[in-house]
Design a protein around this motif. Structure first.
Motif, PDB file in Angstrom:
ATOM      1  N   ASP A 109       0.826  -1.215   0.000  1.00 57.89           N
ATOM      2  CA  ASP A 109       0.000   0.000   0.000  1.00 57.89           C
ATOM      3  C   ASP A 109       0.855   1.257   0.000  1.00 57.89           C
ATOM      4  OD1 ASP A 109      -2.392  -1.396  -0.022  1.00 57.89           O
ATOM      5  OD2 ASP A 109      -2.501  -1.510   2.158  1.00 57.89           O
ATOM      6  N   TYR A 110       1.935   1.226   0.760  1.00 57.82           N
ATOM      7  CA  TYR A 110       2.814   2.378   0.821  1.00 57.82           C
ATOM      8  C   TYR A 110       3.466   2.660  -0.529  1.00 57.82           C
ATOM      9  CZ  TYR A 110       2.767   3.465   5.812  1.00 57.82           C
ATOM     10  OH  TYR A 110       2.409   3.884   7.062  1.00 57.82           O
ATOM     11  N   ASN A 111       3.927   1.609  -1.190  1.00 51.30           N
ATOM     12  CA  ASN A 111       4.684   1.790  -2.429  1.00 51.30           C
ATOM     13  C   ASN A 111       3.821   1.952  -3.664  1.00 51.30           C
ATOM     14  OD1 ASN A 111       7.212   1.747  -1.266  1.00 51.30           O
ATOM     15  ND2 ASN A 111       7.525  -0.442  -1.573  1.00 51.30           N
ATOM     16  N   GLY A 112       2.524   1.745  -3.546  1.00 49.94           N
ATOM     17  CA  GLY A 112       1.656   1.904  -4.699  1.00 49.94           C
ATOM     18  C   GLY A 112       1.663   0.722  -5.639  1.00 49.94           C
ATOM     19  N   VAL A 113       1.878  -0.495  -5.084  1.00 50.81           N
ATOM     20  CA  VAL A 113       1.786  -1.715  -5.881  1.00 50.81           C
ATOM     21  C   VAL A 113       0.528  -2.471  -5.465  1.00 50.81           C
ATOM     22  CG1 VAL A 113       4.289  -1.806  -6.047  1.00 50.81           C
ATOM     23  CG2 VAL A 113       3.148  -3.135  -4.289  1.00 50.81           C
ATOM     24  N   PHE A 114       0.208  -3.523  -6.187  1.00 52.36           N
ATOM     25  CA  PHE A 114      -0.989  -4.295  -5.871  1.00 52.36           C
ATOM     26  C   PHE A 114      -0.766  -5.107  -4.607  1.00 52.36           C
ATOM     27  CE2 PHE A 114      -3.519  -8.256  -6.353  1.00 52.36           C
ATOM     28  CZ  PHE A 114      -4.780  -7.682  -6.290  1.00 52.36           C
ATOM     29  N   ARG A 115      -1.685  -4.987  -3.648  1.00 55.46           N
ATOM     30  CA  ARG A 115      -1.622  -5.757  -2.413  1.00 55.46           C
ATOM     31  C   ARG A 115      -2.571  -6.943  -2.524  1.00 55.46           C
ATOM     32  NH1 ARG A 115      -2.799  -3.667   3.830  1.00 55.46           N
ATOM     33  NH2 ARG A 115      -2.104  -5.595   4.854  1.00 55.46           N
ATOM     34  N   PHE A 116      -2.018  -8.143  -2.513  1.00 58.95           N
ATOM     35  CA  PHE A 116      -2.833  -9.344  -2.627  1.00 58.95           C
ATOM     36  C   PHE A 116      -3.627  -9.551  -1.334  1.00 58.95           C
ATOM     37  CE2 PHE A 116       0.255  -9.819  -5.891  1.00 58.95           C
ATOM     38  CZ  PHE A 116      -0.287 -10.651  -6.860  1.00 58.95           C
ATOM     39  N   PRO A 117      -4.933  -9.757  -1.434  1.00 59.18           N
ATOM     40  CA  PRO A 117      -5.788  -9.857  -0.231  1.00 59.18           C
ATOM     41  C   PRO A 117      -5.744 -11.242   0.398  1.00 59.18           C
ATOM     42  CG  PRO A 117      -7.138 -10.025  -2.195  1.00 59.18           C
ATOM     43  CD  PRO A 117      -5.736  -9.809  -2.678  1.00 59.18           C
ATOM     44  N   PHE A 118      -4.575 -11.629   0.905  1.00 59.67           N
ATOM     45  CA  PHE A 118      -4.429 -12.946   1.512  1.00 59.67           C
ATOM     46  C   PHE A 118      -4.717 -12.935   3.008  1.00 59.67           C
ATOM     47  CE2 PHE A 118      -0.987 -13.990  -1.861  1.00 59.67           C
ATOM     48  CZ  PHE A 118      -1.984 -14.179  -2.807  1.00 59.67           C
ATOM     49  N   GLY A 119      -4.733 -11.760   3.608  1.00 58.63           N
ATOM     50  CA  GLY A 119      -4.900 -11.702   5.047  1.00 58.63           C
ATOM     51  C   GLY A 119      -3.722 -12.361   5.744  1.00 58.63           C
ATOM     52  N   SER A 120      -4.016 -13.242   6.679  1.00 56.92           N
ATOM     53  CA  SER A 120      -2.966 -13.949   7.414  1.00 56.92           C
ATOM     54  C   SER A 120      -2.682 -15.337   6.852  1.00 56.92           C
ATOM     55  CB  SER A 120      -3.352 -14.072   8.896  1.00 56.92           C
ATOM     56  OG  SER A 120      -4.586 -14.769   9.029  1.00 56.92           O
ATOM     57  N   ASP A 121      -3.278 -15.669   5.705  1.00 62.54           N
ATOM     58  CA  ASP A 121      -3.057 -16.987   5.106  1.00 62.54           C
ATOM     59  C   ASP A 121      -1.618 -17.106   4.585  1.00 62.54           C
ATOM     60  OD1 ASP A 121      -5.680 -17.587   5.611  1.00 62.54           O
ATOM     61  OD2 ASP A 121      -6.380 -17.052   3.604  1.00 62.54           O
ATOM     62  N   ASP A 122      -1.047 -18.297   4.757  1.00 60.50           N
ATOM     63  CA  ASP A 122       0.302 -18.542   4.246  1.00 60.50           C
ATOM     64  C   ASP A 122       0.272 -18.669   2.727  1.00 60.50           C
ATOM     65  OD1 ASP A 122       1.226 -18.535   6.813  1.00 60.50           O
ATOM     66  OD2 ASP A 122       1.292 -20.720   7.015  1.00 60.50           O
ATOM     67  N   TYR A 123       1.389 -18.296   2.115  1.00 60.42           N
ATOM     68  CA  TYR A 123       1.494 -18.445   0.662  1.00 60.42           C
ATOM     69  C   TYR A 123       2.923 -18.815   0.278  1.00 60.42           C
ATOM     70  CZ  TYR A 123       3.749 -13.827   0.362  1.00 60.42           C
ATOM     71  OH  TYR A 123       4.609 -12.769   0.496  1.00 60.42           O
ATOM     72  N   ARG A 124       3.055 -19.400  -0.907  1.00 59.06           N
ATOM     73  CA  ARG A 124       4.345 -19.700  -1.513  1.00 59.06           C
ATOM     74  C   ARG A 124       4.312 -19.128  -2.929  1.00 59.06           C
ATOM     75  NH1 ARG A 124       4.574 -26.114  -0.203  1.00 59.06           N
ATOM     76  NH2 ARG A 124       3.004 -25.984  -1.848  1.00 59.06           N
ATOM     77  N   ALA A 125       5.210 -18.195  -3.204  1.00 57.95           N
ATOM     78  CA  ALA A 125       5.177 -17.489  -4.484  1.00 57.95           C
ATOM     79  C   ALA A 125       6.445 -17.753  -5.284  1.00 57.95           C
ATOM     80  CB  ALA A 125       5.011 -15.987  -4.255  1.00 57.95           C
ATOM     81  N   ASP A 126       6.261 -17.977  -6.569  1.00 58.96           N
ATOM     82  CA  ASP A 126       7.355 -18.095  -7.527  1.00 58.96           C
ATOM     83  C   ASP A 126       7.038 -17.143  -8.672  1.00 58.96           C
ATOM     84  OD1 ASP A 126       9.038 -20.591  -6.595  1.00 58.96           O
ATOM     85  OD2 ASP A 126       6.923 -21.157  -6.397  1.00 58.96           O
ATOM     86  N   VAL A 127       7.845 -16.091  -8.789  1.00 59.85           N
ATOM     87  CA  VAL A 127       7.595 -15.037  -9.769  1.00 59.85           C
ATOM     88  C   VAL A 127       8.819 -14.902 -10.661  1.00 59.85           C
ATOM     89  CG1 VAL A 127       6.897 -12.637 -10.131  1.00 59.85           C
ATOM     90  CG2 VAL A 127       6.190 -13.847  -8.049  1.00 59.85           C
ATOM     91  N   ALA A 128       8.591 -14.824 -11.976  1.00 56.99           N
ATOM     92  CA  ALA A 128       9.692 -14.707 -12.932  1.00 56.99           C
ATOM     93  C   ALA A 128       9.422 -13.557 -13.894  1.00 56.99           C
ATOM     94  CB  ALA A 128       9.874 -16.008 -13.702  1.00 56.99           C
ATOM     95  N   TRP A 129      10.503 -13.019 -14.443  1.00 60.02           N
ATOM     96  CA  TRP A 129      10.441 -11.957 -15.443  1.00 60.02           C
ATOM     97  C   TRP A 129      11.321 -12.381 -16.621  1.00 60.02           C
ATOM     98  CZ3 TRP A 129      10.638 -11.377 -10.314  1.00 60.02           C
ATOM     99  CH2 TRP A 129       9.725 -10.517  -9.681  1.00 60.02           C
ATOM    100  N   LEU A 130      10.761 -12.348 -17.813  1.00 63.97           N
ATOM    101  CA  LEU A 130      11.494 -12.668 -19.031  1.00 63.97           C
ATOM    102  C   LEU A 130      11.382 -11.472 -19.965  1.00 63.97           C
ATOM    103  CD1 LEU A 130      13.037 -14.846 -20.655  1.00 63.97           C
ATOM    104  CD2 LEU A 130      10.817 -15.570 -21.568  1.00 63.97           C
ATOM    105  N   GLY A 131      12.526 -10.880 -20.317  1.00 67.43           N
ATOM    106  CA  GLY A 131      12.464  -9.639 -21.062  1.00 67.43           C
ATOM    107  C   GLY A 131      13.542  -9.486 -22.111  1.00 67.43           C
ATOM    108  N   THR A 132      13.336  -8.514 -22.976  1.00 67.40           N
ATOM    109  CA  THR A 132      14.321  -8.111 -23.967  1.00 67.40           C
ATOM    110  C   THR A 132      14.346  -6.595 -24.041  1.00 67.40           C
ATOM    111  OG1 THR A 132      15.030  -8.319 -26.271  1.00 67.40           O
ATOM    112  CG2 THR A 132      12.663  -8.207 -25.872  1.00 67.40           C
ATOM    113  N   TYR A 133      15.495  -6.052 -24.402  1.00 67.20           N
ATOM    114  CA  TYR A 133      15.645  -4.601 -24.499  1.00 67.20           C
ATOM    115  C   TYR A 133      16.591  -4.280 -25.652  1.00 67.20           C
ATOM    116  CZ  TYR A 133      19.938  -5.685 -21.975  1.00 67.20           C
ATOM    117  OH  TYR A 133      21.141  -6.222 -21.601  1.00 67.20           O
ATOM    118  N   TRP A 134      16.529  -3.058 -26.109  1.00 65.28           N
ATOM    119  CA  TRP A 134      17.341  -2.652 -27.246  1.00 65.28           C
ATOM    120  C   TRP A 134      17.722  -1.178 -27.100  1.00 65.28           C
ATOM    121  CZ3 TRP A 134      12.211  -3.835 -27.233  1.00 65.28           C
ATOM    122  CH2 TRP A 134      11.309  -2.793 -27.475  1.00 65.28           C
TER     123      TRP A 134
END
Length: 532
Positions: A284-309
């Protein structure tokens, strides 16, 4: 006759003796130049390579604006989204006026004993608002009368090994930038205008990176420990990266990258009491999306695949220049709602950028540049079991991704800050709603390399409108004039005004208030000195 012959023999003998002495003298001079024999008591010593170097950046500014935090506990360092959880808002009845000061010392030690193949670097940060507090402990403060504050902050403590020419291994607390260039051997401006421009990862982190650079290509691989938490538990957040950059021609270069974050912390850790991660208050502070998980545990795997020129990145081969990227983030989140990790949320978002411009004058400061950034958004959160917005480093740190090269001051973040790093769109994900942003900047050297003026325009549009609000975030007008009295020393006057759009009619993005806030503005007079 005998006397004549004797005289000639005497002359020849004298000539041979003189010639021999001259040859010996010349040999002695050559030997002395080679350093093998020293015949003089007084010699001009050669300039030795320094083992210890000092570099520093000093910044001071006088600021006035009509936006500030309303929470008394947030009067020091303020980071994040304007009108967000950091309680920063604008008003038409009160103006601020304050001085800020920053000092960034950088120490480099390269011992001769190790043939220059090992380098120790340490950088620190000392920030404050003039007259804030004294006789205490804590960063971003300590300039009230008498001072005596314990306030130094560590940026980097890292060692660079150079096993062979072109190779570099960096170990420790170091720069974590989404650029293929070595951050300790590249000017900062280049890293903010090439590759991903620090929009995804632009901060410091502890880890190890391996680099290989040559004339036509470069690559780097890295591992970073973002959060350790409990050393006996598998509750860490780690990041892996790989980037490759290839020079195709004197004007063109092309690159690609892979990033991966493995998050098993469930929001544990993070700055202060905010926590970190997908469901943290930090979002919320940084202005990104806050996932509404509450106190539930989670395991996240996030990847980024990109190209630039990039085309003419150095502004040396042509008057026209261009850079851009496409970056696709994907992955999954396994959620435990009390009966095991049996719910999966998919991640699929795209970010894109195009920056292009033209050098219209004789210096590299005579340019006109346009900047376009686009990110996908999500219109229903995770109700459909999928998040289609963008994720950046701002989910795990603050600030961990910084889009400070747009030329805007309030609409997007600006780099000339000390304790107050806030903007309307603090992260390119725009709360997960997506973003279309455009900036246009015109720079002109009034006196070449001495006086430069800048005029700018910025506009942002939310790709998904918030509840009870529109998509128009706002349009900003800004300007700057800079005077350089000495090399690497600048005196600058800046000003900016943001006209807010119907995006802020929504209480969802306006701190629970349905009335659109007053238009924010700021002006500041700055002194900058980069010292060697």
């Amino acid at each position: 006759m005998k006397k004549l012959l004797k005289r000639e023999l005497s002359i020849k003998k004298t000539f041979i003796i003189v010639l021999t002495l001259c040859l010996l003298w010349n040999c002695n001079l050559v030997a002395q130049q080679d350093g093998t024999i020293d015949y003089f008591d007084r010699q001009i010593p050669r300039k030795s390579n320094k083992e210890f170097q000092f570099i520093a950046y000093f910044y001071n500014q006088l600021v006035t604006s009509n936006f500030f935090p309303t929470n008394d506990f947030l009067r020091g360092q303020i980071i994040g989204r304007l009108y967000g959880a950091n309680t920063t808002g604008s008003t038409d009845t009160v103006n601020t006026a304050y001085f800020e000061q920053r000092f960034l010392p950088f120490f480099i030690y390269q011992p001769k004993l190790l043939d220059g193949k090992v380098i120790l670097r340490a950088s620190f940060e000392i920030d404050w608002t003039w007259g804030d507090v004294a006789y205490g402990t804590g960063g971003n403060s300590g300039s009230a009368v008498s001072g005596d504050q314990v306030n130094i902050q560590t940026q980097n403590i890292e060692v660079e090994f150079i096993p062979k020419p072109g190779w570099a291994i960096n170990l420790g607390l170091q720069r974590m930038f989404d650029t293929p260039f070595n951050p300790y051997r590249t000017v900062f401006d280049k890293m903010t205008t090439t590759a991903y421009r620090l929009m995804y990862f632009g901060t410091d982190a502890v880890g190890i990176t391996v680099r290989k650079d040559n004339d036509f290509e470069r690559w780097k691989a890295g591992y970073f420990q973002l959060y350790e938490n409990n050393i006996q538990d598998k509750d860490d957040v780690v990041l892996y990266e790989f980037m490759y950059d290839r020079v195709l021609s004197p004007k063109w270069n092309l690159g690609g990258s892979m990033y991966y974050v493995r998050d098993r912390a469930n929001g544990e850790g993070g700055p202060s009491i905010l926590g970190q991660g997908l469901n943290s208050t930090l979002a919320d502070y940084n202005g990104v999306f806050r996932f509404p998980f509450g106190s539930d545990d989670y395991r996240a795997d996030v990847a980024w695949l990109g190209t630039y020129w990039g085309y003419n990145q150095e502004l040396m081969e042509d008057d026209f220049f261009m850079t851009g990227f496409l970056n696709y983030n994907f992955g999954s989140i396994d959620l435990d709602e009390g009966d095991g990790f049996n719910e999966t949320i998919d991640i699929s978002g795209l970010g894109a950028n195009l920056r292009l411009g033209y050098r219209h004058g004789h210096t590299e400061n005579d340019i006109v540049a346009a900047d376009i950034v686009y990110t996908t958004g999500d219109d229903d959160g995770i109700d459909d079991g999928k998040y289609s917005g963008v994720l950046t480093g701002n989910t795990w740190g603050t600030p961990a991704s910084i889009y400070i090269s747009s030329g805007a001051y309030i609409l997007f973040p600006h780099g000339n800050v000390v304790n107050r790093f806030v903007s309307a769109v603090n992260d390119i994900s725009n709360l997960g709603l997506g973003l279309t942003g455009v900036t246009l900047n015109y720079y002109k050297d009034i006196i070449p390399y001495k006086v430069n003026a800048k005029a700018g325009l910025a506009y942002a549009y939310s790709n998904v409108n918030p509840e009870n609000g529109g998509q128009n975030i706002g349009v900003e007008f800004n300007g700057r004039i800079s005077y350089q009295p000495k090399v690497f020393m600048n005196i600058e006057l800046h000003a900016a005004y943001l006209s807010l759009g119907d995006f802020y009619d929504s209480p969802e993005v306006n701190a629970g208030v349905s009335e659109r806030p007053p238009n924010p503005w700021t002006a500041f007079l700055a002194f900058k000195w980069l010292m060697f």
